[in-house]
Design a protein around this motif. Sequence first.
Motif, short mmCIF file in Angstrom:
data_model
loop_
_atom_site.label_atom_id
_atom_site.label_comp_id
_atom_site.label_asym_id
_atom_site.label_seq_id
_atom_site.Cartn_x
_atom_site.Cartn_y
_atom_site.Cartn_z
N THR A 76 0.84 -1.19 0.00
CA THR A 76 0.00 0.00 0.00
C THR A 76 0.88 1.25 0.00
O THR A 76 2.12 1.16 -0.08
N SER A 77 0.25 2.40 0.14
CA SER A 77 0.99 3.66 0.18
C SER A 77 1.96 3.71 1.36
O SER A 77 2.91 4.50 1.36
N GLN A 78 1.71 2.88 2.37
CA GLN A 78 2.61 2.84 3.52
C GLN A 78 3.97 2.25 3.16
O GLN A 78 4.92 2.38 3.94
N ASP A 79 4.04 1.58 2.00
CA ASP A 79 5.31 0.98 1.57
C ASP A 79 6.13 1.93 0.70
O ASP A 79 7.16 1.54 0.14
N VAL A 80 5.68 3.18 0.59
CA VAL A 80 6.39 4.18 -0.21
C VAL A 80 6.57 5.45 0.61
O VAL A 80 5.63 5.91 1.26
N ASN A 81 7.76 6.01 0.56
CA ASN A 81 8.03 7.29 1.20
C ASN A 81 7.73 8.40 0.19
O ASN A 81 8.50 8.62 -0.73
N GLU A 82 6.60 9.06 0.38
CA GLU A 82 6.17 10.08 -0.58
C GLU A 82 7.12 11.28 -0.63
O GLU A 82 7.13 12.02 -1.61
N THR A 209 19.34 2.74 -0.60
CA THR A 209 18.23 3.43 0.08
C THR A 209 17.68 2.66 1.27
O THR A 209 16.89 3.20 2.05
N SER A 210 18.08 1.40 1.45
CA SER A 210 17.63 0.65 2.61
C SER A 210 18.47 1.04 3.83
O SER A 210 19.67 1.23 3.73
N SER A 211 17.81 1.13 4.97
CA SER A 211 18.53 1.47 6.20
C SER A 211 19.00 0.21 6.95
O SER A 211 19.64 0.31 7.98
N ASN A 254 21.93 9.40 -6.67
CA ASN A 254 22.78 9.12 -5.50
C ASN A 254 21.99 9.25 -4.20
O ASN A 254 22.57 9.36 -3.12
N SER A 255 20.68 9.22 -4.28
CA SER A 255 19.84 9.34 -3.08
C SER A 255 20.04 8.13 -2.16
O SER A 255 20.10 6.99 -2.62
N THR A 256 20.14 8.41 -0.88
CA THR A 256 20.21 7.34 0.12
C THR A 256 18.99 7.38 1.03
O THR A 256 18.93 6.66 2.03
N THR A 257 18.02 8.19 0.68
CA THR A 257 16.79 8.30 1.47
C THR A 257 15.94 7.05 1.28
O THR A 257 15.67 6.66 0.14
N PRO A 258 15.51 6.41 2.36
CA PRO A 258 14.63 5.25 2.22
C PRO A 258 13.41 5.61 1.37
O PRO A 258 12.71 6.58 1.68
N THR A 259 13.19 4.87 0.30
CA THR A 259 12.13 5.19 -0.65
C THR A 259 10.98 4.19 -0.59
O THR A 259 9.81 4.56 -0.57
N PHE A 260 11.34 2.89 -0.56
CA PHE A 260 10.34 1.83 -0.46
C PHE A 260 10.62 1.01 0.80
O PHE A 260 11.74 0.95 1.28
N SER A 261 9.58 0.37 1.31
CA SER A 261 9.76 -0.48 2.49
C SER A 261 10.68 -1.64 2.15
O SER A 261 10.74 -2.10 1.01
N ASP A 262 11.39 -2.14 3.16
CA ASP A 262 12.25 -3.30 2.94
C ASP A 262 11.44 -4.51 2.49
O ASP A 262 11.92 -5.35 1.72
#
Length: 340
Positions: A76-82, A209-211, A254-262
């Motif tokens: 769902t939308s919760q799996d994406v960092n808007e 992008t994964s933490s 080069n983004s390292t911001t979490p974008t999608f859920s693991d």
Amino acid sequence: MEGKKVYLTSAEIASLWTAYMNDSMSKCILGHMLKHIEDEDIKPAIRYAYDISSQHLKQLVEIFNEENYAIPNGFTSQDVNEEAPWLYTDIFCLDYVNFMARVGMITYSGAISMSSRGDIRHYFTTALTETSGLYNMTTDIALSKGVFNRHPYIQVPKESSYINSKKYLSGLNPFSSKRPLNAVEISHLFMNIVTNVIGVQLCLSFGQTSSSKEIQQYMQRGKEISNKHIKVFADTLLDDDIPTPRLPDMGVSNSTTPTFSDKLLMFQMSLLSAAGTGNYATGAAASQRSDLALNYERLSLEIGQFAKKGADIMIKHNWLEQPPGIEDRDMLVSNKERQE
């Protein structure tokens, strides 16, 4: 007199579940791409792909509700960092959708062949038509931009012939020369290079992008495997002076911001692994040179081990959604005995 209700078969239940999982994942990734894409030629194709997934999910929910079929959790939308910045170049977005359309065509054609109920066959037939249209759209755009990887050209045959020696099937003896690749073998080698390139880029983007250190290491391993397989296939083509794919700007930012859920990252990799295993099995079956078949088999084992590690990680973190199945009859009996 009302007609007798026709219940869903195991194949139909499996196909509908798989379709929901894949479309819910695709909608999340496509939504992120659509938010950041700039190329006005490519954007309509990404929008069309997003709309297809969205419409499919609505239709699937209607089928589930009619059948009292528990709707999968999916994504769902919760799996994406808007708020995440752009991650993929526009050309990669185009190539990703083209690749996923190819996977979708194979999946939907298989679902049609396994379905018996008319409404389910109609759903998957329509989905196949839409996905074929998406593939053609993305291919046409890539061709117009000069970024579509055409398969190598070879001379058109002027006459038909038959294989007159078992040597045609050989290829493992290091002391004898191998026959030149045929057109069928070239096509599979080339396509598997293109597919692994997608794998490299996805692993790069997911890893950075994964933490989670565990996911980062897993994606690094996936990148290494894809690069290794690219080299094996490319070297085989180059041995016969056949050009390998010329890769366009298909990179990631080069983004390292979490974008999608693991959870989503791992599911996408499991889907990619399954597609790769299927491609290798097809390539092995279609290749008549023994060294090629052996390569596909040993590389498939490597993908299998990678997929198993991924499944272990997903189970560990409770990310692996269980497909529908039958009741454990032995467990039912054991529970009944305890109650008595």
